[in-house]
Write a protein that holds these residues in place. Structure first.
Motif, PDB file in Angstrom:
ATOM      1  N   GLN A 183       0.942  -1.104   0.249  1.00 49.75           N
ATOM      2  CA  GLN A 183       0.118  -0.156   0.157  1.00 49.75           C
ATOM      3  C   GLN A 183       0.861   1.094   0.211  1.00 49.75           C
ATOM      4  OE1 GLN A 183      -3.702   0.207  -0.302  1.00 49.75           O
ATOM      5  NE2 GLN A 183      -3.016   2.599  -0.858  1.00 49.75           N
ATOM      6  N   PHE A 184       2.016   0.984   0.897  1.00 53.76           N
ATOM      7  CA  PHE A 184       2.715   2.114   0.837  1.00 53.76           C
ATOM      8  C   PHE A 184       3.716   2.404  -0.937  1.00 53.76           C
ATOM      9  CE2 PHE A 184       6.666   4.599   1.468  1.00 53.76           C
ATOM     10  CZ  PHE A 184       6.731   5.467   2.282  1.00 53.76           C
ATOM     11  N   ALA A 185       4.100   1.029  -1.211  1.00 47.85           N
ATOM     12  CA  ALA A 185       4.609   1.822  -2.683  1.00 47.85           C
ATOM     13  C   ALA A 185       3.675   2.474  -3.521  1.00 47.85           C
ATOM     14  CB  ALA A 185       4.903   0.208  -2.777  1.00 47.85           C
ATOM     15  N   LYS A 186       2.164   1.995  -3.258  1.00 42.64           N
ATOM     16  CA  LYS A 186       1.437   1.988  -4.323  1.00 42.64           C
ATOM     17  C   LYS A 186       1.055   3.512  -4.560  1.00 42.64           C
ATOM     18  CE  LYS A 186      -3.475   1.561  -5.437  1.00 42.64           C
ATOM     19  NZ  LYS A 186      -4.797   0.628  -5.231  1.00 42.64           N
ATOM     20  N   ASP A 187       1.463   3.975  -2.847  1.00 49.20           N
ATOM     21  CA  ASP A 187       0.701   5.815  -2.688  1.00 49.20           C
ATOM     22  C   ASP A 187       1.709   6.827  -3.263  1.00 49.20           C
ATOM     23  OD1 ASP A 187      -1.545   5.102  -1.577  1.00 49.20           O
ATOM     24  OD2 ASP A 187      -1.017   5.287   0.698  1.00 49.20           O
ATOM     25  N   SER A 188       3.137   6.199  -3.045  1.00 49.35           N
ATOM     26  CA  SER A 188       4.515   6.403  -3.625  1.00 49.35           C
ATOM     27  C   SER A 188       4.995   6.440  -5.004  1.00 49.35           C
ATOM     28  CB  SER A 188       5.590   5.867  -2.802  1.00 49.35           C
ATOM     29  OG  SER A 188       5.787   4.767  -2.588  1.00 49.35           O
TER      30      SER A 188
END
Length: 229
Positions: A183-188
């Motif tokens: 989820q963090f990777a998707k947001d960044s």
């Protein structure tokens, strides 16, 4: 002249390629240096598999010989009560009784017997359900004139099956950590890479609440750092 010029061009080309390779390497290094640290949590509710149940009571008297006979009779009644409710000799332990001598007390209450004998009979069993049921039958002891000590706090329960669920709980915690990283990777606008570092936290086993101590909450937290691409 042409030969000299040719010799100068070749090193320049090599230098250009080397420079581009160095830039690419630096970019790859920066890419690998990007990371995210996340925690994965796994919680489960489990039923206790061992019960520890000390039942304490006392008897008063002015003659130690008669008091001891009275206590032995009381012990027999309590043990029979426990066996009637589904427990066996190997699950029942009698501690050595203690005696309070009130004759030497400075502020002795009027009418107090000379001696008080205290006894604890302990259940240590895997029959958790029977222990829970036993508490509803304690009035039978009262009807026999056996009063449980004021310090009695009821049964306590343990869960000893942690080794049977450790592996699957760690797997779940790691999956939870990976989902957080994704989820963090998707947001960044990144992608999750390989694991850079990981550590497993301690397992904790606690009562779910004060009223249902036979139900335990088992918890583990894992800490994982992933590379981002």
């Amino acid at each position: 002249m042409n030969k000299t010029l040719s010799r100068c061009i070749v090193p320049f080309g090599v230098a250009l390629i080397a420079g581009l390779s160095l830039i690419a390497a630096v970019n790859r290094f920066k890419s690998y240096d990007r990371s995210v640290s996340v925690r994965g949590l796994c919680e489960r509710e489990v039923k206790a598999d061992v019960a520890y149940y000390p039942i304490s009571f006392s008897r008063d008297g002015n003659n130690l010989v008669d008091l001891n006979k009275d206590m032995q009779s009381t012990n027999k009644s309590v043990v029979e009560f426990l066996k009637k409710n589904g427990f066996e000799d190997g699950e029942i332990t009698l501690t050595v009784p203690t005696i309070n001598d009130h004759r030497s007390e400075s502020y002795r209450r009027e009418g107090l017997a000379d001696y008080t004998m205290n006894q604890t009979i302990t259940l240590y069993t895997k029959k958790v359900d029977k222990v829970l049921d036993l508490q509803t039958h304690l009035s039978e002891l009262f009807e026999m004139g056996i009063a449980i000590s004021e310090s009695w706090s009821g049964p306590s329960f343990e869960f000893n099956g942690l080794n049977d669920i450790k592996v699957s709980m760690i797997e779940e915690a790691n999956k939870s950590a990976l989902e957080s990283a994704k989820q963090f990777a998707k947001d960044s606008h990144s992608r999750v890479g390989k694991i850079k570092d990981a550590s497993q936290g301690y397992f904790s086993v606690e009562d779910r609440d004060v009223n249902t101590s036979h139900i335990k909450t088992v918890r583990v937290v894992t800490n994982v750092t992933y590379y981002l691409r």
